[in-house]
Design an enzyme around this catalytic site. Structure first.
Site, PDB file in Angstrom:
ATOM      1  N   TYR A 179      93.450 117.980  70.267  1.00 27.13           N
ATOM      2  CA  TYR A 179      93.265 117.284  68.990  1.00 27.13           C
ATOM      3  C   TYR A 179      92.036 117.808  68.241  1.00 27.13           C
ATOM      4  CZ  TYR A 179      97.217 114.261  69.576  1.00 27.13           C
ATOM      5  OH  TYR A 179      98.514 113.814  69.690  1.00 27.13           O
ATOM      6  N   ASN A 239     102.117 112.166  58.929  1.00 28.02           N
ATOM      7  CA  ASN A 239     101.130 113.206  59.224  1.00 28.02           C
ATOM      8  C   ASN A 239      99.760 112.602  59.484  1.00 28.02           C
ATOM      9  OD1 ASN A 239     103.242 114.855  58.701  1.00 28.02           O
ATOM     10  ND2 ASN A 239     102.533 115.531  56.693  1.00 28.02           N
ATOM     11  N   ASP A 294      96.974 114.654  59.187  1.00 25.67           N
ATOM     12  CA  ASP A 294      96.033 115.700  58.743  1.00 25.67           C
ATOM     13  C   ASP A 294      95.122 115.310  57.578  1.00 25.67           C
ATOM     14  OD1 ASP A 294      97.763 115.960  56.466  1.00 25.67           O
ATOM     15  OD2 ASP A 294      98.947 117.494  57.481  1.00 25.67           O
ATOM     16  N   HIS A 298     101.387 107.277  61.833  1.00 25.46           N
ATOM     17  CA  HIS A 298     101.107 107.808  63.170  1.00 25.46           C
ATOM     18  C   HIS A 298      99.617 108.056  63.389  1.00 25.46           C
ATOM     19  CE1 HIS A 298     105.558 109.310  63.511  1.00 25.46           C
ATOM     20  NE2 HIS A 298     105.439 108.005  63.679  1.00 25.46           N
ATOM     21  N   THR A 331     110.571 116.084  56.782  1.00 31.95           N
ATOM     22  CA  THR A 331     110.650 115.465  58.122  1.00 31.95           C
ATOM     23  C   THR A 331     112.049 115.666  58.680  1.00 31.95           C
ATOM     24  OG1 THR A 331     110.530 113.394  59.401  1.00 31.95           O
ATOM     25  CG2 THR A 331     110.973 113.168  57.033  1.00 31.95           C
ATOM     26  N   SER A 332     112.117 115.925  60.003  1.00 36.90           N
ATOM     27  CA  SER A 332     113.425 116.147  60.627  1.00 36.90           C
ATOM     28  C   SER A 332     114.158 114.825  60.800  1.00 36.90           C
ATOM     29  CB  SER A 332     113.248 116.838  61.979  1.00 36.90           C
ATOM     30  OG  SER A 332     112.370 116.086  62.790  1.00 36.90           O
TER      31      SER A 332
HETATM   32  C1  BJW Z   1     109.940 121.688  55.376  1.00 33.60           C
HETATM   33  C2  BJW Z   1     109.076 122.759  55.118  1.00 33.60           C
HETATM   34  C3  BJW Z   1     108.702 122.977  53.781  1.00 33.60           C
HETATM   35  C4  BJW Z   1     109.467 122.687  57.238  1.00 33.60           C
HETATM   36  N1  BJW Z   1     109.171 122.166  52.818  1.00 33.60           N
HETATM   37  N2  BJW Z   1     110.378 120.906  54.421  1.00 33.60           N
HETATM   38  C5  BJW Z   1     115.136 104.285  68.724  1.00 33.60           C
HETATM   39  C6  BJW Z   1     116.058 105.198  69.191  1.00 33.60           C
HETATM   40  C7  BJW Z   1     115.667 106.246  70.029  1.00 33.60           C
HETATM   41  C8  BJW Z   1     114.340 106.394  70.426  1.00 33.60           C
HETATM   42  C9  BJW Z   1     113.435 105.497  69.954  1.00 33.60           C
HETATM   43  C10 BJW Z   1     113.820 104.454  69.125  1.00 33.60           C
HETATM   44  N3  BJW Z   1     112.725 103.728  68.818  1.00 33.60           N
HETATM   45  C11 BJW Z   1     111.658 104.298  69.430  1.00 33.60           C
HETATM   46  C12 BJW Z   1     112.066 105.359  70.140  1.00 33.60           C
HETATM   47  C13 BJW Z   1     111.178 106.257  70.957  1.00 33.60           C
HETATM   48  C14 BJW Z   1     110.412 107.284  70.156  1.00 33.60           C
HETATM   49  C15 BJW Z   1     111.393 108.206  69.414  1.00 33.60           C
HETATM   50  O1  BJW Z   1     111.649 108.086  68.237  1.00 33.60           O
HETATM   51  N4  BJW Z   1     111.908 109.191  70.109  1.00 33.60           N
HETATM   52  C16 BJW Z   1     112.845 110.142  69.507  1.00 33.60           C
HETATM   53  C17 BJW Z   1     112.219 111.533  69.582  1.00 33.60           C
HETATM   54  C18 BJW Z   1     114.149 110.037  70.214  1.00 33.60           C
HETATM   55  N5  BJW Z   1     109.535 106.638  69.200  1.00 33.60           N
HETATM   56  C19 BJW Z   1     108.367 106.155  69.584  1.00 33.60           C
HETATM   57  O2  BJW Z   1     108.010 106.217  70.755  1.00 33.60           O
HETATM   58  C20 BJW Z   1     107.483 105.516  68.532  1.00 33.60           C
HETATM   59  N6  BJW Z   1     107.043 104.246  68.989  1.00 33.60           N
HETATM   60  C21 BJW Z   1     107.812 103.142  68.930  1.00 33.60           C
HETATM   61  O3  BJW Z   1     108.862 103.126  68.333  1.00 33.60           O
HETATM   62  O4  BJW Z   1     107.280 102.047  69.601  1.00 33.60           O
HETATM   63  C22 BJW Z   1     108.157 100.984  69.919  1.00 33.60           C
HETATM   64  C23 BJW Z   1     109.141 101.459  70.993  1.00 33.60           C
HETATM   65  C24 BJW Z   1     108.722 102.318  71.996  1.00 33.60           C
HETATM   66  C25 BJW Z   1     109.627 102.766  72.955  1.00 33.60           C
HETATM   67  C26 BJW Z   1     110.967 102.380  72.891  1.00 33.60           C
HETATM   68  C27 BJW Z   1     111.378 101.527  71.876  1.00 33.60           C
HETATM   69  C28 BJW Z   1     110.446 101.067  70.915  1.00 33.60           C
HETATM   70  C29 BJW Z   1     106.216 106.356  68.361  1.00 33.60           C
HETATM   71  C30 BJW Z   1     106.494 107.699  67.787  1.00 33.60           C
HETATM   72  C31 BJW Z   1     105.188 108.500  67.728  1.00 33.60           C
HETATM   73  C32 BJW Z   1     105.416 109.933  67.277  1.00 33.60           C
HETATM   74  N7  BJW Z   1     104.232 110.663  67.518  1.00 33.60           N
HETATM   75  C33 BJW Z   1     104.138 112.037  67.025  1.00 33.60           C
HETATM   76  C34 BJW Z   1     102.750 112.584  67.417  1.00 33.60           C
HETATM   77  C35 BJW Z   1     101.691 111.958  66.497  1.00 33.60           C
HETATM   78  C36 BJW Z   1     100.318 112.467  66.777  1.00 33.60           C
HETATM   79  C37 BJW Z   1     100.207 113.964  66.616  1.00 33.60           C
HETATM   80  O5  BJW Z   1     100.431 114.532  65.529  1.00 33.60           O
HETATM   81  O6  BJW Z   1      99.858 114.605  67.623  1.00 33.60           O
HETATM   82  O7  BJW Z   1     104.331 112.079  65.608  1.00 33.60           O
HETATM   83  S1  BJW Z   1     105.455 113.083  67.647  1.00 33.60           S
HETATM   84  C38 BJW Z   1     105.646 114.003  66.133  1.00 33.60           C
HETATM   85  O8  BJW Z   1     106.953 113.747  65.537  1.00 33.60           O
HETATM   86  C39 BJW Z   1     104.602 113.432  65.169  1.00 33.60           C
HETATM   87  C40 BJW Z   1     105.358 113.434  63.875  1.00 33.60           C
HETATM   88  O9  BJW Z   1     104.746 112.557  62.961  1.00 33.60           O
HETATM   89  C41 BJW Z   1     106.742 113.045  64.303  1.00 33.60           C
HETATM   90  C42 BJW Z   1     107.830 113.446  63.311  1.00 33.60           C
HETATM   91  O10 BJW Z   1     107.879 114.819  63.141  1.00 33.60           O
HETATM   92  P1  BJW Z   1     108.219 115.431  61.697  1.00 33.60           P
HETATM   93  O11 BJW Z   1     107.090 115.151  60.790  1.00 33.60           O
HETATM   94  O12 BJW Z   1     109.558 115.007  61.273  1.00 33.60           O
HETATM   95  O13 BJW Z   1     108.169 116.999  62.004  1.00 33.60           O
HETATM   96  P2  BJW Z   1     109.368 117.958  62.498  1.00 33.60           P
HETATM   97  O14 BJW Z   1     108.737 119.195  62.999  1.00 33.60           O
HETATM   98  O15 BJW Z   1     110.285 117.254  63.402  1.00 33.60           O
HETATM   99  O16 BJW Z   1     110.194 118.282  61.159  1.00 33.60           O
HETATM  100  C43 BJW Z   1     109.638 119.067  60.120  1.00 33.60           C
HETATM  101  C44 BJW Z   1     110.651 119.102  58.975  1.00 33.60           C
HETATM  102  O17 BJW Z   1     110.044 119.762  57.880  1.00 33.60           O
HETATM  103  C45 BJW Z   1     111.939 119.859  59.287  1.00 33.60           C
HETATM  104  O18 BJW Z   1     113.024 119.091  58.805  1.00 33.60           O
HETATM  105  C46 BJW Z   1     111.825 121.157  58.442  1.00 33.60           C
HETATM  106  O19 BJW Z   1     113.063 121.598  57.907  1.00 33.60           O
HETATM  107  C47 BJW Z   1     110.959 120.687  57.324  1.00 33.60           C
HETATM  108  N8  BJW Z   1     110.136 121.736  56.657  1.00 33.60           N
HETATM  109  N9  BJW Z   1     108.785 123.459  56.235  1.00 33.60           N
HETATM  110  C48 BJW Z   1     110.009 121.213  53.110  1.00 33.60           C
HETATM  111  N10 BJW Z   1     107.877 124.068  53.384  1.00 33.60           N
END
Ligand code: BJW
Length: 248
Positions: free
Chosen positions: A71, A106, A108, A123, A191-192
């Site tokens: 981090y 994000n 950042d 987050h 976001t994906s």
């Molecule tokens: C462009 C581009 C350009 C590129 N222009 N576009 C229900 C169902 C199933 C699972 C769950 C559920 N509820 C909860 C869960 C569990 C879990 C979860 O969702 N898991 C899934 C992966 C299946 N969720 C959690 O655990 C959350 N907590 C929670 O819900 O608590 C209650 C609970 C817990 C357990 C069970 C049930 C309930 C917490 C989630 C925390 C996520 N943390 C992170 C790390 C944060 C800290 C750090 O940065 O280190 O967050 S993981 C990571 O993913 C980060 C991001 O914010 C997050 C999302 O990612 P993002 O931003 O979408 O990035 P990418 O890379 O995935 O996508 C990028 C996109 O950009 C792509 O589409 C590209 O095409 C695009 N792109 N360049 C425009 N120039």
């Protein structure tokens, strides 16, 4: 007129008449600032680092110094990065619509540096640390320390971010959910849409008949109003969209 022109024209018309715009952003909006996304197959953080090791409570409990180092490196990179035209376009958009709720996954801080007010950080933030004992949040700490300590009580600090399996900050999630329920225009940018509960927000808005735009690089599934999709770079598309809507 290309398909992209047509979608921009149609969605700009929704923006012009919107009373409340909600925007959800993800890592893709900062990609053009040089900050890696998570799930890109080549450059994504999860292609190189193990989320179980670095972004989970269990990983932190096993090796806090390793997690802190990761981090700290990301914080240095985020501080060196600059907001890009997509961040600035959203800051500009806020000046033209009656209400804008900007929700980001994000950590950042680039939206704030582009001038967006009241950013909802779902987050957490790279720029905050939280005490493991008393829950106090700190914006400065001993950056040279491998395991920084709480200035109040001496307990270990942790990055103030949301790891898998952890609850999101309650107030931030409530505000985001309410915005998705009440807005008339919703934009999901860079976001994906795989991480819950953030991934549900566009569906919530769509369920309330808001006009919804999904903008990312991936191949869009077929969409028709009120759902709009654009595959493109946020830094190119968003300034065009705001110009088209408000002539800026
Ligand atoms: C462009 C581009 C350009 C590129 N222009 N576009 C229900 C169902 C199933 C699972 C769950 C559920 N509820 C909860 C869960 C569990 C879990 C979860 O969702 N898991 C899934 C992966 C299946 N969720 C959690 O655990 C959350 N907590 C929670 O819900 O608590 C209650 C609970 C817990 C357990 C069970 C049930 C309930 C917490 C989630 C925390 C996520 N943390 C992170 C790390 C944060 C800290 C750090 O940065 O280190 O967050 S993981 C990571 O993913 C980060 C991001 O914010 C997050 C999302 O990612 P993002 O931003 O979408 O990035 P990418 O890379 O995935 O996508 C990028 C996109 O950009 C792509 O589409 C590209 O095409 C695009 N792109 N360049 C425009 N120039």
């Amino acid at each position: 007129m290309t398909d992209l022109d047509a979608v921009i024209t149609a969605f700009a018309a929704h923006l012009r008449t919107a009373r409340h715009v909600a925007v959800l952003t993800g890592a893709g909006i900062s990609a053009e600032s040089g900050i890696p996304t998570f799930r890109d197959a080549q450059t994504g953080l999860w292609a190189h680092f193990d989320p179980e090791e670095l972004a989970s409570p269990a990983g932190f409990a096993r090796n806090p110094a390793l997690v802190w180092r990761w981090y700290a490196e990301r914080r240095v990179k985020a501080c060196a990065a600059q907001p890009n035209p997509a961040h600035y376009a959203l800051a500009e958009l806020a000046k033209h619509v009656p209400q804008l709720t900007l929700i980001t996954q994000n950590i950042d801080g680039l939206h704030q540096r582009a001038g967006s007010p009241h950013v909802i950080e779902l987050h957490g933030s790279l720029h905050h640390a939280r005490c493991m004992a008393d829950g106090s949040v700190h914006t400065t700490w001993d950056y040279d320390e491998k395991l920084p300590r709480c200035p109040n009580c001496g307990a270990m600090l942790r990055p103030d971010v949301v790891w898998f399996g952890e609850m999101l900050p309650r107030k931030a999630l409530e505000t985001a959910w309410e915005a998705a329920l009440k807005c008339d225009v919703f934009m999901s940018i860079g976001t994906s849409g795989v991480v819950e509960p953030a991934a549900s927000l566009p569906r919530v808005a769509l369920g309330r008949d808001a006009a919804v735009l999904i903008l990312n690089l991936e191949q869009a599934t077929a969409a028709r109003p009120p759902l709009f999709t654009i595959n493109g770079k946020a830094g190119e598309v968003l300034p065009r969209l705001v110009r088209e809507a408000f002539g800026k």
